[in-house]
Every structure is written in structure tokens, then in C-alpha cells.
Design an enzyme around this catalytic site. Structure first.
Site, PDB file in Angstrom:
ATOM      1  N   HIS A  52       0.353  -4.291  -0.887  1.00 32.32           N
ATOM      2  CA  HIS A  52       1.205  -3.652   0.115  1.00 32.32           C
ATOM      3  C   HIS A  52       0.359  -3.230   1.322  1.00 32.32           C
ATOM      4  O   HIS A  52       0.760  -3.379   2.469  1.00 32.32           O
ATOM      5  CB  HIS A  52       1.871  -2.428  -0.525  1.00 32.32           C
ATOM      6  N   HIS A  63      -0.540  -2.822 -11.553  1.00 31.56           N
ATOM      7  CA  HIS A  63       0.130  -1.772 -10.777  1.00 31.56           C
ATOM      8  C   HIS A  63      -0.670  -1.451  -9.510  1.00 31.56           C
ATOM      9  O   HIS A  63      -0.131  -1.470  -8.398  1.00 31.56           O
ATOM     10  CB  HIS A  63       0.275  -0.521 -11.656  1.00 31.56           C
ATOM     11  N   GLU A  64      -1.956  -1.183  -9.681  1.00 28.38           N
ATOM     12  CA  GLU A  64      -2.769  -0.798  -8.516  1.00 28.38           C
ATOM     13  C   GLU A  64      -2.910  -1.965  -7.539  1.00 28.38           C
ATOM     14  O   GLU A  64      -2.954  -1.754  -6.327  1.00 28.38           O
ATOM     15  CB  GLU A  64      -4.134  -0.265  -8.953  1.00 28.38           C
ATOM     16  N   HIS A  70       0.043  -1.917  -5.208  1.00 26.40           N
ATOM     17  CA  HIS A  70      -0.188  -1.032  -4.058  1.00 26.40           C
ATOM     18  C   HIS A  70      -1.159  -1.691  -3.082  1.00 26.40           C
ATOM     19  O   HIS A  70      -0.981  -1.639  -1.863  1.00 26.40           O
ATOM     20  CB  HIS A  70      -0.802   0.295  -4.512  1.00 26.40           C
TER      21      HIS A  70
HETATM   22 ZN   LIG Z   1       1.534   3.852  -8.253  1.00 25.56          ZN
END
Ligand SMILES: [Zn+2]
Length: 672
Positions: free
Chosen positions: A468, A461-462, A465
Site C-alpha cells: 500500500h 499481512h505486513e 501494508h
Molecule cells: Zn495491520
């Protein structure tokens, strides 16, 4: 003048940050910015190069200077630094308020938009549009009296929201449950019992003392065999800061909720919106309240039936009808019995070095970039490592600090934050740098840290980010990476990335038994996959209950009558809930996400982004998890573009159509 927060090199120099000097260094930067903006305005600057570029540069510099202070405060906290950090926060808030209400500056952006709006390249147009939108949301163009009133409303809102939080905190801390008879603790995990014993000793009491903090509450509701104990905890928890329960009326948030809703409504009206829900959507991907409500209601229609079946099955398993305080307990028992999958048993299969190497392979296969450790970079703690991100042709694309282990003075949880934003404007250039932070248990001696599958998901998940932020091709910092991405779309790349950690093609890359190197056994994998959809309907309707309640409360507010808090909640529950809470339930009184946090008229964002990420991943399921064409399109349409374009347009470009809820329903086992 030399500023300790701005070293010569591209990366922060953590060791040269002196807490005692931070405040004056920040003041110096803010004053320089103020003087810079005043000079721009007095020169009449209103072009891209003459106005926007210098302002973007100033704010890039400010963000770069502040980022290591804010980061160290989170991960290497100490008294001096915390004091410096807290002293700086109001300075930053005041600076941003001032900026948002600077009518002259707004007028300069407006002249630029009027003169060149239609000819500006899309990225630049987006920057100018966002700026004008934010000026409007800050009440820039109001007549002096209403501008003043807007400021007062926002300040009062900040105070009342802080009091709401304090009431919840005080009410939570005020309640505890002494236990004299050990049998009452049956079922509770050993570490909870141990903490309760320590608390009793500290309070000079016999037996055990159970506090009402969230982990203890969760543990009691999930694991305690005693229904009496569960019921008492449930009542104490759902009546916190309300007119009911053990401390009825003592920290009653009722009047504050009414005031918060009234102030938000007034603020929204002052700047030209019909209600606060519309105001909230001005910065989001969802277009208007009807679209949000329609979206939530469609999800509700599909998940309600499944939730009803799951609840009936649970009651059948329990052999009786269940109260609100029984649900978590019997769910956990049923899950354990039926699926026999325990997170702890999976740990040996996910040693951290293996997971990381596998994750880097996944990223390389998808996007062609290589991630290579760079030990020459100064880090702020021996646990932390720095990695370079290299492009296909080995040019440097960015880098990140990886800080994965729990330690004292480090904030809990996991997050990605910007260290340096990407900029390429007017002779100024910098590559993006991120902080990636988790709180995994540290290695034990020679043995590496071993992760649960849930922690593996957190890491993916991290990194979503992180990619991105790091893979952005946008040159203007305010719309590069995650900057300028709407709140309801910012979790798309992160939740998207989690999907890979569930796949057959990926699990062999990230797992190998820490002692035997064996692959994750197939039947363990099957049970793990089954656990993903366990009670998915019940989980979904619970999230929908929160989201619908939040959104309708703000959208249907009317200043000529008291807010319909209990009534709205009851109506929403009639529509979606399968577990009916008792009459004394006062859950809104401690719903901090919407009353004091950033999710007001925005709680739907969780589900919204889940739909986007599941649908985006659906393209990979159709074409193959490592399909190059699909990965290149995701990179080009979403990851590289950051906030430089409309989030819906970006999604449609990637997927060839608007988002569809079907892939999420399939993922959760809820598809018809
Ligand atoms: Zn998040």
C-alpha cells in the site's frame, strides 16, 4: 545549515544519527517549519503551488527526518536514544497542536477551497478537504474562550488516559500467585513453569510464582488443568483496576472512565458534533453511527446462532456446564483432539527463505513488480536487508528495509512503517521506502528460521501494508500510501494479503520441508484449513461484544446522568454473548483499547476492515487467485490511490458495488 537527520541521499544514514544531537536537530527543523509557515502567511499565499506545496514539502522533510529516529528507538533501543526520543515527543505534539489551531493558516486553506474548490483535481481537493477537516477537529475556529477550553479538555484527557493505563499496569503487577504444590501446575507449558520458578527464586520464595502478565494469564486459562487456578487468575484479571477482586478499590478506574467519557463528549460538542461517536467517524470510512450500529447488529444476527451451537457443542464435549474461566481450556482441548494440528508441527514446512521467495513470486504475479535484494544500501543491523522494488520496465518504484528476527532491544510484534513517503511536487521528488518488521526466531546456525503458519500470515499481512505504501502513485505525501487512509479502511490491504497464504495455489510456492524439500502434505493442509473456522461464531460474537459496547457507550452518552457503563455492557451481552461472565466481571475497567488507546468509538474498525478485505478477496476467488484483470483493478483502485480519494468510492470502483458481509461469513464458515 547541515542537519544530521537529513542526509543528501534518498535514504537515511543511520550511522550518522547521534542521540545527543537529535533533539537540537529536530528543534532546528521545527523552527524552520514555523518560520516557513509564518513567511507563507505574511506573503498572503493561498494557492496550491504557493501554499499547499511548500507545506507538504516541509512536512515530508520533517517526516523523513524523524522516521529513522523513531524507527531506531523501536528496533535498536538504548538509553541515550530513548532519552532523545522522549525529549522530542512533546516538541512534536506541541508543534502539531499549534498547527491544528492556526486560524490564519486555516483561513488560507479556506480561501483556496472557496476560490478553486470545484476546479481542483480530485487528489488536490482531498488534500485541502482533509486539512480543513483537521483544523475543525482541532477547534481552530472557536472563539478564544472555547478554544482555550478545548485545549484544556484535550490536555486533561491525555493525563486521565495515561492514569487509566498506569492503574491497569499497577494492578497487573501487584498480583501474583505462589504455587507450592507442583501438581497445581499440571498442563502448563514448560517455559511458563520455568519462568514461574525463576520468579520465585528472584523473590526468595519456595516453589513457583505465577505473574499476571498477559502471556501467563493466557497460558493458565488455556492450559492449566486446575480449575481453582484458572478461576483465581480469571478473577484477578477481569477485576484489575476496579472496585472488585483481590485489590478491590485500590486502583479503581471507575471514576476515570466517567471522566474520560465526559471529556470526550465535551470535546466533541465544542467542535460541533452531537457526541464522541460522531466525532470519531468524522475521519473514518463509516458515514454515521447508524451505519456502524446496523453493520454490527447484522453481523451479530448471523454469528449469534453459530456461536450458540458452538458453545453447546463445547459443553457437550466437556460433559458439564462451563464457566467463563473454563471456555479457553476446553476449547483448546477440543481443538487439539479434533483437528490435531499444531503450529509447531508446521514450522519445518515454512523455512523463511522459501516463504519470502514465494511471497515475492506472488507479488510479482499479481502486480508485475520485482523485488530484488540491494546489498549496497547501508543498514542499521547485520540482520537487516534492503530490497528494491522494480517496475515491469525495471524502473525503480521504491524499496524497503526488512528486519525480521527478534533480538534484544527490539520492540515485540510486527509492523510496517514509513521510512520515506512518495513525493513529486514542485521540483521535489522521492520514491517511497518502508520498514517491514517482524519478530521471528533467528536462524539456528546453518538452519534457516522456520515459521509457524500464523507467522506466515503475519508476514503477508505486513507486506500488504508495505505494498500500500510502496506501490502508491500519489504525488502529494499527506494522501500518498497509507497516509490519509481512514482508520477503519487501513487494514484492508493487509488483511486482504493474508488470504493468499491460505490458498492451494499459493501454499506450494511458500512451503517446502526444510530437510526433505517435500510439499506440505495434503491432510496437514486440510486440518490447517479446518482450524481457520474453528469456533468462528464464538470469536465473532466476542469481538462484536467489544465493538457494540464501545460504540454505544460513546454514542449514547448523556451529560445529565452518570455513564451507563455496566448497563450498556449488560444490554450488549444480552444481545450477542453466549458465555455469560460472572457478576464480579469488571472487564471495562481494563479495556485500554477504548479508554486509553486509539480505538475509542472505533473498535468496530477491526470487523469493518475484515469485511472489506474478505469481500475484496472474494473478487479473486471468483476470477482466479492470480487473475490479471482483477489484480490490475485492485492495484489501480486501491493500492495505488492511497488516501487520495474517498475509501468507499475506491472500494465501489474496484468491486462494482458496496461492501458485502457474505464473503467474510463464508470465509469464517458462518454463511447460511
Ligand atoms: Zn495491520
Amino acid at each position: 545549515m547541515i542537519n544530521q537527520l537529513l542526509p543528501d541521499g534518498p535514504l537515511p544514514s543511520f550511522s550518522s544519527i547521534e542521540p545527543a544531537q537529535v533533539e537540537s536537530a529536530l528543534r532546528q527543523l521545527l523552527d524552520q517549519n514555523r518560520a516557513g509557515i509564518a513567511a507563507l502567511l505574511s506573503s498572503g499565499a493561498d494557492g496550491w503551488d504557493t501554499l499547499v506545496v511548500p507545506i507538504e514539502q516541509m512536512h515530508h522533510r520533517l517526516a523523513r527526518a524523524w522516521s529513522p529516529v523513531s524507527h531506531l528507538n523501536g528496533v535498536m533501543n538504548n538509553e541515550e536514544l530513548r532519552a532523545a526520543y522522549n525529549a522530542c515527543l512533546p516538541l512534536l505534539t506541541a508543534y502539531h497542536t499549534e498547527l491544528g489551531q492556526n486560524a490564519e493558516l486555516c483561513a488560507a486553506y479556506q480561501r483556496l477551497a472557496d476560490r478553486e474548490g470545484t476546479t481542483l483535481p480530485p487528489e488536490r481537493l482531498k488534500v485541502v478537504e482533509n486539512a480543513l477537516r483537521d483544523f475543525r477537529l482541532a477547534g481552530v475556529s472557536l472563539p478564544p474562550e472555547r478554544k482555550q477550553r478545548f485545549r484544556e479538555v484535550m490536555e486533561r484527557l491525555a493525563t486521565v488516559q495515561a492514569r487509566f493505563d498506569e492503574n491497569v499496569l499497577d494492578a497487573t503487577n501487584a498480583w501474583s500467585r505462589p504455587v507450592a504444590d507442583e501438581s497445581e501446575l499440571a498442563g502448563l507449558p514448560a517455559h511458563v513453569v520455568h519462568r514461574a520458578r525463576e520468579a520465585a527464586v528472584a523473590a526468595e520464595q519456595e516453589g513457583w510464582l505465577l505473574a499476571l502478565d498477559a502471556p501467563t494469564y493466557q497460558a493458565v486459562l488455556t492450559h492449566a488443568s486446575s480449575e481453582t487456578l484458572r478461576r483465581e487468575f480469571y478473577e484477578a484479571w477481569v477485576t484489575r483496576a476496579s472496585d472488585r477482586g483481590p485489590h478491590a478499590g485500590k486502583w479503581d478506574n471507575g471514576p476515570l472512565m466517567a471522566e474520560i467519557l465526559a471529556l470526550r463528549h465535551e470535546a466533541a460538542r465544542l467542535v460541533g458534533f452531537g457526541n464522541f461517536a460522531e466525532y470519531s467517524l468524522a475521519t473514518k470510512m463509516a458515514r454515521d453511527p447508524a451505519e456502524v450500529l446496523d453493520f454490527l447488529q447484522r453481523l451479530a444476527r448471523v454469528s449469534r446462532a453459530a456461536a450458540g451451537r458452538e458453545f453447546a457443542e463445547l459443553e457437550q464435549y466437556a460433559g458439564r456446564s462451563l464457566s467463563a474461566w473454563d471456555v479457553a481450556h476446553f476449547s483448546e482441548r477440543m481443538r487439539h483432539e479434533r483437528l490435531q494440528v499444531s503450529e509447531e508441527a508446521l514450522r519445518p514446512y515454512f523455512p523463511l527463505p522459501r516463504v519470502l521467495a514465494g511471497l515475492f513470486t506472488v507479488i510479482h504475479r499479481l502486480y508485475g513488480v520485482r523485488i530484488v535484494a540491494n546489498p549496497s544500501v547501508e543498514v542499521y543491523h547485520p540482520d537487516v536487508r534492503f530490497f528494491d522494488v522494480l517496475d515491469r520496465d525495471d524502473t525503480l518504484r521504491g524499496g524497503f528495509f526488512l528486519d525480521l528476527h527478534a533480538r534484544p532491544k527490539k520492540r515485540g510484534g510486527a509492523w510496517m512503517d514509513e521510512c520515506v513517503g512518495r513525493i513529486r511536487l514542485g521540483g521535489n521528488s522521492a520514491l517511497p521506502v518502508a520498514y517491514l518488521v517482524c519478530n521471528f526466531s533467528p536462524p539456528a546456525g546453518e538452519r534457516p528460521s522456520q515459521l509457524t503458519h500464523y507467522e506466515v500470515l503475519t508476514l503477508f499481512h505486513e507486506f500488504g501494508h508495505g505494498l500500500h505504501h510502496l506501490l502508491t502513485r500519489v504525488d502529494t505525501p499527506s494522501v500518498a500510501g497509507i497516509n490519509g487512509v481512514p482508520w477503519d479502511a487501513v487494514e484492508l490491504p493487509s488483511q486482504f494479503m493474508e488470504n493468499f497464504a491460505w490458498r492451494d495455489e499459493v501454499l506450494p510456492l511458500i512451503s517446502a520441508h526444510v530437510d526433505t524439500n517435500d510439499a506440505l502434505p495434503h491432510e496437514l493442509l486440510e486440518r490447517l484449513l479446518a482450524s481457520r473456522t474453528f469456533q468462528a461464531g464464538m470469536q465473532t460474537v466476542r469481538q462484536l461484544e467489544f465493538a457494540l459496547f464501545d460504540f454505544r457507550l460513546h454514542a449514547e452518552y448523556r451529560p445529565d446522568r452518570p455513564p451507563r457503563i455496566a448497563e450498556t455492557l449488560a444490554e450488549v451481552r444480552d444481545m450477542v454473548a453466549v458465555v455469560r461472565p460472572p457478576e464480579f466481571n469488571r472487564f471495562p475497567y481494563s479495556f485500554q483499547h477504548i479508554f486509553s488507546g486509539g480505538y475509542a468509538a472505533g473498535y468496530y474498525s477491526y470487523k469493518w476492515a475484515e469485511v472489506l478485505s474478505a469481500d475484496a478477496f472474494g473478487a479473486f476467488e471468483e476470477q482466479g487467485v492470480f487473475d490479471q484483470g482483477t489484480a490490475r483493478r485492485f492495484l489501480g483502485s486501491i493500492l495505488e490511490r492511497g488516501g487520495s480519494r474517498d475509501a468507499m468510492e475506491a472500494f465501489v470502483e474496484f468491486r462494482g458495488r458496496k461492501p458485502d458481509i457474505e464473503p467474510l461469513l463464508r470465509q469464517m464458515g458462518l454463511a447460511a
